[in-house]
Design a protein around this motif. Structure first.
Motif, PDB file in Angstrom:
ATOM      1  N   GLY A  79       0.803  -1.224   0.000  1.00  0.00           N
ATOM      2  CA  GLY A  79       0.000   0.000   0.000  1.00  0.00           C
ATOM      3  C   GLY A  79       0.833   1.269   0.000  1.00  0.00           C
ATOM      4  O   GLY A  79       0.274   2.373   0.036  1.00  0.00           O
ATOM      5  N   LEU A  80       2.161   1.145  -0.050  1.00  0.00           N
ATOM      6  CA  LEU A  80       3.015   2.327   0.133  1.00  0.00           C
ATOM      7  C   LEU A  80       3.655   2.840  -1.145  1.00  0.00           C
ATOM      8  O   LEU A  80       4.272   3.899  -1.126  1.00  0.00           O
ATOM      9  N   ILE A  81       3.544   2.076  -2.244  1.00  0.00           N
ATOM     10  CA  ILE A  81       4.253   2.512  -3.452  1.00  0.00           C
ATOM     11  C   ILE A  81       3.281   2.712  -4.614  1.00  0.00           C
ATOM     12  O   ILE A  81       2.350   1.934  -4.800  1.00  0.00           O
ATOM     13  N   PRO A  82       3.522   3.792  -5.401  1.00  0.00           N
ATOM     14  CA  PRO A  82       2.664   4.016  -6.567  1.00  0.00           C
ATOM     15  C   PRO A  82       2.839   2.916  -7.607  1.00  0.00           C
ATOM     16  O   PRO A  82       3.846   2.185  -7.578  1.00  0.00           O
ATOM     17  N   ASP A  83       1.884   2.805  -8.514  1.00  0.00           N
ATOM     18  CA  ASP A  83       1.869   1.727  -9.504  1.00  0.00           C
ATOM     19  C   ASP A  83       3.092   1.708 -10.421  1.00  0.00           C
ATOM     20  O   ASP A  83       3.473   0.662 -10.928  1.00  0.00           O
ATOM     21  N   HIS A  84       3.712   2.876 -10.659  1.00  0.00           N
ATOM     22  CA  HIS A  84       4.815   2.895 -11.617  1.00  0.00           C
ATOM     23  C   HIS A  84       6.126   2.379 -11.007  1.00  0.00           C
ATOM     24  O   HIS A  84       7.102   2.191 -11.716  1.00  0.00           O
ATOM     25  N   VAL A  85       6.138   2.137  -9.705  1.00  0.00           N
ATOM     26  CA  VAL A  85       7.362   1.651  -9.053  1.00  0.00           C
ATOM     27  C   VAL A  85       7.414   0.126  -9.136  1.00  0.00           C
ATOM     28  O   VAL A  85       6.439  -0.561  -8.824  1.00  0.00           O
ATOM     29  N   THR A  86       8.559  -0.387  -9.582  1.00  0.00           N
ATOM     30  CA  THR A  86       8.763  -1.839  -9.641  1.00  0.00           C
ATOM     31  C   THR A  86       9.146  -2.342  -8.256  1.00  0.00           C
ATOM     32  O   THR A  86      10.012  -1.762  -7.594  1.00  0.00           O
ATOM     33  N   LEU A  87       8.498  -3.428  -7.840  1.00  0.00           N
ATOM     34  CA  LEU A  87       8.776  -3.987  -6.507  1.00  0.00           C
ATOM     35  C   LEU A  87       9.523  -5.317  -6.665  1.00  0.00           C
ATOM     36  O   LEU A  87       9.080  -6.201  -7.397  1.00  0.00           O
ATOM     37  N   CYS A  88      10.666  -5.417  -5.988  1.00  0.00           N
ATOM     38  CA  CYS A  88      11.453  -6.652  -6.002  1.00  0.00           C
ATOM     39  C   CYS A  88      11.609  -7.138  -4.568  1.00  0.00           C
ATOM     40  O   CYS A  88      11.726  -6.329  -3.643  1.00  0.00           O
ATOM     41  N   ASN A  89      11.652  -8.457  -4.401  1.00  0.00           N
ATOM     42  CA  ASN A  89      11.792  -8.977  -3.033  1.00  0.00           C
ATOM     43  C   ASN A  89      13.078  -9.785  -2.883  1.00  0.00           C
ATOM     44  O   ASN A  89      13.913  -9.824  -3.787  1.00  0.00           O
ATOM     45  N   GLY A  90      13.226 -10.420  -1.723  1.00  0.00           N
ATOM     46  CA  GLY A  90      14.442 -11.183  -1.431  1.00  0.00           C
ATOM     47  C   GLY A  90      14.200 -12.676  -1.542  1.00  0.00           C
ATOM     48  O   GLY A  90      14.764 -13.448  -0.757  1.00  0.00           O
ATOM     49  N   ARG A  91      13.371 -13.078  -2.504  1.00  0.00           N
ATOM     50  CA  ARG A  91      13.101 -14.512  -2.675  1.00  0.00           C
ATOM     51  C   ARG A  91      14.416 -15.269  -2.828  1.00  0.00           C
ATOM     52  O   ARG A  91      15.283 -14.867  -3.605  1.00  0.00           O
ATOM     53  N   GLY A  92      14.578 -16.316  -2.050  1.00  0.00           N
ATOM     54  CA  GLY A  92      15.785 -17.135  -2.130  1.00  0.00           C
ATOM     55  C   GLY A  92      16.815 -16.802  -1.070  1.00  0.00           C
ATOM     56  O   GLY A  92      17.545 -17.678  -0.622  1.00  0.00           O
ATOM     57  N   LEU A  93      16.855 -15.540  -0.643  1.00  0.00           N
ATOM     58  CA  LEU A  93      17.917 -15.134   0.293  1.00  0.00           C
ATOM     59  C   LEU A  93      17.728 -15.756   1.671  1.00  0.00           C
ATOM     60  O   LEU A  93      18.686 -15.923   2.426  1.00  0.00           O
ATOM     61  N   HIS A  94      16.490 -16.096   1.994  1.00  0.00           N
ATOM     62  CA  HIS A  94      16.182 -16.634   3.326  1.00  0.00           C
ATOM     63  C   HIS A  94      15.947 -18.133   3.314  1.00  0.00           C
ATOM     64  O   HIS A  94      15.586 -18.704   4.337  1.00  0.00           O
TER      65      HIS A  94
END
Ligand SMILES: NC(=O)c1ccc[n+]([C@@H]2O[C@H](COP(=O)([O-])OP(=O)(O)OC[C@H]3O[C@@H](n4cnc5c(N)ncnc54)[C@H](OP(=O)(O)O)[C@@H]3O)[C@@H](O)[C@H]2O)c1
Length: 305
Positions: A79-94
């Motif tokens: 809910g904190l980022i506008p639609d034009h921002v790409t969101l990446c996560n840390g999949r695999g790091l944990h």
């Protein structure tokens, strides 16, 4: 891509790709020049609840193009980022860290390590028959990146694994979540490791508990709210639980979870062990390199539109 990156770890600055200015931020008071930031890696904080300074400053980054998390879960920022921002996560790091902790919870619960630790402190020698992990049928509910890592660790313990994801994948012997009613009566242990979203909130509740055999074990290393706490408390020890995540998290000091029979928990520490940091630093170096070179980013969970 040029611009300014704001990231957590020093080696990213030392190895900064050409054309990219890298600033460091480990949390706390906001650094200057937020309005130039195009790539922001939110500093790691495994079990922070709500919106703190690390997340508040996102609203002061008008040029932001990429929000990078090093956690696998991303429910906290949607809910904190506008639609034009790409969101990446840390999949695999944990994966290694969280899977190892899941195994530790399973073994601690089966072999009653918390009980023996209390007995030792109280100078009591009181052996009793023990459950084993060997020969158990273990369901992994959320057969994704961490789920696979859990399976790799379970199989050498002579267990049978039942794989469940949101949809069936017959080619991988993965069941869909709709099959839970048929599958739950046949398992000894359930490991919850799904993300928290609208479909998984309260996914494991009274009807799921009711289908489990007496003395079954439910382990949760995903997100607290995937497991219905009231339904767990209503078990009153009939089904046991070993949790790394709770709802509420943390439980208030007078919450019944602290004293619930057959329930052990750890304070959301599964993902953040020493196995996480080197993987996260290496990932961030590579990700910044991709960003600077204009290459496709890894671990995109929501492309900017
Ligand atoms: N305790 C900790 O410290 C800690 C550390 C790291 C991560 N986590 C939690 O673990 C979660 C999983 O991480 P991951 O990297 O393994 O994610 P992942 O690779 O995306 O895997 C998630 C799995 O959950 C399944 N799933 C999603 N919705 C479902 C539903 N409604 N019913 C059944 N299964 C469902 C997905 O099914 P499909 O394959 O069909 O999409 C997928 O198999 C994270 O989101 C985070 O919340 C906790």
């Amino acid at each position: 891509m040029g611009g300014r990156a704001l990231v957590q770890w020093g080696q990213n600055r030392d190895n900064a790709p050409d054309g990219l200015h890298v600033d460091l931020y480990a949390g706390g008071p906001a650094p200057a020049e937020l309005n130039e930031v195009t790539f922001y890696q939110v500093p790691y904080a495994p079990s922070t609840q709500g919106v703190d300074e690390r997340l508040e400053i996102i609203g002061r980054m008008p040029r932001l193009r990429v929000l990078q998390l090093v956690s696998a879960g991303y429910d906290q920022v949607l809910g904190l980022i506008p639609d034009h921002v790409t969101l990446c996560n840390g999949r695999g790091l944990h994966d290694a860290s969280t899977a190892e902790h899941a195994l530790a919870l399973v073994l601690a619960a089966q072999r009653e390590l918390p009980r023996w630790a209390i007995d030792q402190r109280e100078h009591r020698w009181a052996p009793a028959p023990q459950r084993s992990l060997a020969d158990s049928r273990v369901m992994i509910l959320g057969y994704g990146s961490i789920g696979r890592a859990i399976e790799r660790r379970l199989l050498p313990f002579e267990t049978e694994v039942v794989r469940v994801a949101s949809r069936p994948r017959p080619e991988e012997d993965v069941h869909g979540v709709d099959e839970l009613p048929a599958l739950l009566p046949g398992v000894d242990i359930v490991v919850l490791v799904t993300p928290l979203n609208e479909a998984t909130r309260g996914l494991f509740g009274a009807s799921e508990f009711a289908l489990l055999r007496d003395d079954a074990l439910v382990v949760n290393v995903g997100r607290g709210a995937v497991l219905d706490t009231d339904a767990l408390l209503a078990q009153n020890g009939r089904v046991r639980a070993a949790l790394d995540v709770t709802d509420p998290e943390p439980p208030p000091v007078d919450h019944p979870l602290w004293e619930a029979p057959g329930v052990y928990f750890t304070p959301h520490v599964a993902g953040g062990s020493t196995a996480f940091y080197p993987r996260a630093r290496a990932f961030m170096d590579a990700q910044l390199g991709r960003w600077a070179a204009g290459e496709p980013l890894a671990n995109v969970v929501r492309p900017g539109r």
